[in-house]
Structure formats: C-alpha cells, structure tokens
Design a protein around this motif. Sequence first.
Motif, short mmCIF file in Angstrom:
data_model
loop_
_atom_site.label_atom_id
_atom_site.label_comp_id
_atom_site.label_asym_id
_atom_site.label_seq_id
_atom_site.Cartn_x
_atom_site.Cartn_y
_atom_site.Cartn_z
N ILE A 161 0.87 -1.17 0.00
CA ILE A 161 0.00 0.00 0.00
C ILE A 161 0.90 1.22 0.00
O ILE A 161 1.94 1.25 0.68
N ASP A 162 0.52 2.26 -0.73
CA ASP A 162 1.30 3.50 -0.78
C ASP A 162 1.59 3.96 0.65
O ASP A 162 0.66 4.13 1.45
N PRO A 163 2.87 4.13 1.02
CA PRO A 163 3.22 4.52 2.39
C PRO A 163 2.53 5.81 2.86
O PRO A 163 2.18 5.93 4.04
N ALA A 164 2.28 6.75 1.96
CA ALA A 164 1.58 7.98 2.35
C ALA A 164 0.15 7.67 2.76
O ALA A 164 -0.38 8.24 3.72
N ASP A 165 -0.50 6.75 2.04
CA ASP A 165 -1.85 6.33 2.41
C ASP A 165 -1.84 5.60 3.75
O ASP A 165 -2.72 5.80 4.59
N VAL A 166 -0.84 4.75 3.95
CA VAL A 166 -0.75 4.02 5.22
C VAL A 166 -0.64 5.01 6.37
O VAL A 166 -1.38 4.90 7.37
N GLU A 167 0.23 5.99 6.26
CA GLU A 167 0.41 6.97 7.34
C GLU A 167 -0.86 7.77 7.59
O GLU A 167 -1.27 7.97 8.73
N ARG A 168 -1.47 8.27 6.52
CA ARG A 168 -2.69 9.07 6.67
C ARG A 168 -3.83 8.25 7.25
O ARG A 168 -4.51 8.67 8.19
N MET A 169 -4.03 7.03 6.73
CA MET A 169 -5.12 6.19 7.21
C MET A 169 -4.88 5.73 8.64
O MET A 169 -5.82 5.59 9.42
N TRP A 170 -3.62 5.49 9.01
CA TRP A 170 -3.30 5.10 10.38
C TRP A 170 -3.64 6.24 11.34
O TRP A 170 -4.26 6.03 12.38
N ALA A 171 -3.25 7.45 10.97
CA ALA A 171 -3.57 8.62 11.82
C ALA A 171 -5.08 8.78 11.94
O ALA A 171 -5.60 9.03 13.04
N ASP A 172 -5.80 8.63 10.83
CA ASP A 172 -7.26 8.74 10.87
C ASP A 172 -7.87 7.64 11.75
O ASP A 172 -8.76 7.91 12.55
N ALA A 173 -7.38 6.42 11.60
CA ALA A 173 -7.92 5.30 12.37
C ALA A 173 -7.71 5.51 13.87
O ALA A 173 -8.60 5.23 14.68
N ARG A 174 -6.54 6.01 14.24
CA ARG A 174 -6.23 6.20 15.65
C ARG A 174 -7.02 7.36 16.26
O ARG A 174 -7.13 7.48 17.47
N SER A 175 -7.57 8.23 15.41
CA SER A 175 -8.33 9.37 15.92
C SER A 175 -9.83 9.08 16.06
O SER A 175 -10.57 9.91 16.57
N ILE A 176 -10.27 7.91 15.64
CA ILE A 176 -11.69 7.55 15.76
C ILE A 176 -11.99 7.28 17.24
O ILE A 176 -11.30 6.49 17.88
N PRO A 177 -13.02 7.92 17.79
CA PRO A 177 -13.36 7.67 19.20
C PRO A 177 -13.66 6.19 19.46
O PRO A 177 -14.22 5.50 18.60
N ALA A 178 -13.27 5.72 20.64
CA ALA A 178 -13.39 4.29 20.98
C ALA A 178 -14.82 3.79 20.84
O ALA A 178 -15.05 2.66 20.38
N ASP A 179 -15.81 4.61 21.22
CA ASP A 179 -17.20 4.15 21.13
C ASP A 179 -17.63 3.96 19.67
O ASP A 179 -18.39 3.04 19.35
N LEU A 180 -17.11 4.81 18.77
CA LEU A 180 -17.42 4.65 17.36
C LEU A 180 -16.71 3.42 16.79
O LEU A 180 -17.30 2.68 15.99
N VAL A 181 -15.47 3.19 17.19
CA VAL A 181 -14.75 1.99 16.74
C VAL A 181 -15.54 0.75 17.14
O VAL A 181 -15.72 -0.18 16.35
N GLU A 182 -16.04 0.74 18.37
CA GLU A 182 -16.83 -0.41 18.84
C GLU A 182 -18.07 -0.60 17.97
O GLU A 182 -18.40 -1.72 17.57
N ARG A 183 -18.73 0.50 17.63
CA ARG A 183 -19.91 0.41 16.77
C ARG A 183 -19.53 -0.08 15.37
O ARG A 183 -20.23 -0.89 14.76
N LEU A 184 -18.40 0.42 14.84
CA LEU A 184 -17.94 -0.01 13.52
C LEU A 184 -17.60 -1.50 13.50
O LEU A 184 -17.66 -2.14 12.45
#
Length: 194
Positions: free
Chosen positions: A133-156
């Motif tokens: 996967i493009d490393p820039a996408d990995v970094e951006r998506m990782w930062a986005d994933a880590r910023s999702i609130p825990a309650d929303l992650v649980e719902r997802l």
Amino acid sequence: MDEIVERYRAHAGAFERKVAGVVPGRWDASSPCPLWTARDVVGHVVDMHGVMLRPFGRGLSPAPPVKEDPLGAFRAARADVEAVLADPARAAAAVETPGGRMTFAEHVDQVVSDDMVIHGWDLARATGQDETIDPADVERMWADARSIPADLVERLRTPGAFGPGVEILGPEVPLPPDAPLQHRLLAFFGRDPR
C-alpha cells in the motif's frame, strides 16, 4: 476539494490495476474477507460506489455484471462517481449520510476512497499480486484510524450496526507494537497481514 478528487482518482486507479491484474482462474480464490472470493471483493467495491450515489438521488448506470466482467463493472461504477466529482456544484452538495451531514466529495473520501485501499490489499492477497500500500496512504489512514473515538470503533466493529448484513470493521488482529505500520493498519481493519 481537489485533494479529495485526486485521492479518489489515485485509489480508483490503483484498485482498477489490481482488478485488471487478476489472471483467469483466480476470481474464485478466497480473500481475507471471510466468505468472500476475489470477485466478491470487486462486487463489494462496485456496490459501495452505488451506496455513495444513493443519498444524492443517483444510482449506478447500466453496466456489465461483476459475475461476468469485474473490470467492466468497476470501470462503469468509477465513471459514475467521477462524473459527480467532476462537477463542482454536485460534488459540494450536502445531504444526510450514515456518517452525518456531508458533501458528496466528503462522503466518497470518508468511505469508498479508503475502502478501495484496504480492499485492494484484499484483492492482491487473494490473487497473488503486489500487496504494498502506498506509504503515504498508510500513514494518513493510520492517523485517521487512531483518531476515531473508541465508542465509534466499537460500533464499527459491531455487525449490523449500520444495517442488516453490514460489517464495517472486523475484530482487530493483535500484532506486536513494532510490526510494520502497514501491518498495524491492516490489523486495525481486521486483516491478518502475516
């Protein structure tokens, strides 16, 4: 807006190259998504393009069925989304979506654009293609994933929370903290990169 459109085009182009790269006889190969073949992965991505259009009163144009022509089906769905993104007024139109009120472009960016990155990896894994996967996408998506609130992650991660049969994220796969970032991103999305 331009950044969103360019990101969609880059992700759609990368996904299309993976679809085009599937050799005959590999379409029924199992994917990392439970119960899905390589063809099913493409079918899901095509269907999600239709989901993006629905809140805006649009649908997918007539196209070859994924069962007969996965590449043709994807290209047609991509063209439908790109046609809306190419019109600044339509791309900026806002409606209610399952993720809240947002523009068409934001909806595409938050859902189907990154979905093609993860499902591109699924397709590559299922069909023996390059899984990088493009490393820039990995970094951006990782930062986005880590910023999702825990309650929303649980719902997802809760099957059916967004509708019958809809599963957004599988259970996170445990990995060592020093695992490569691409592996940690995939693990967050419920894939075992090992």
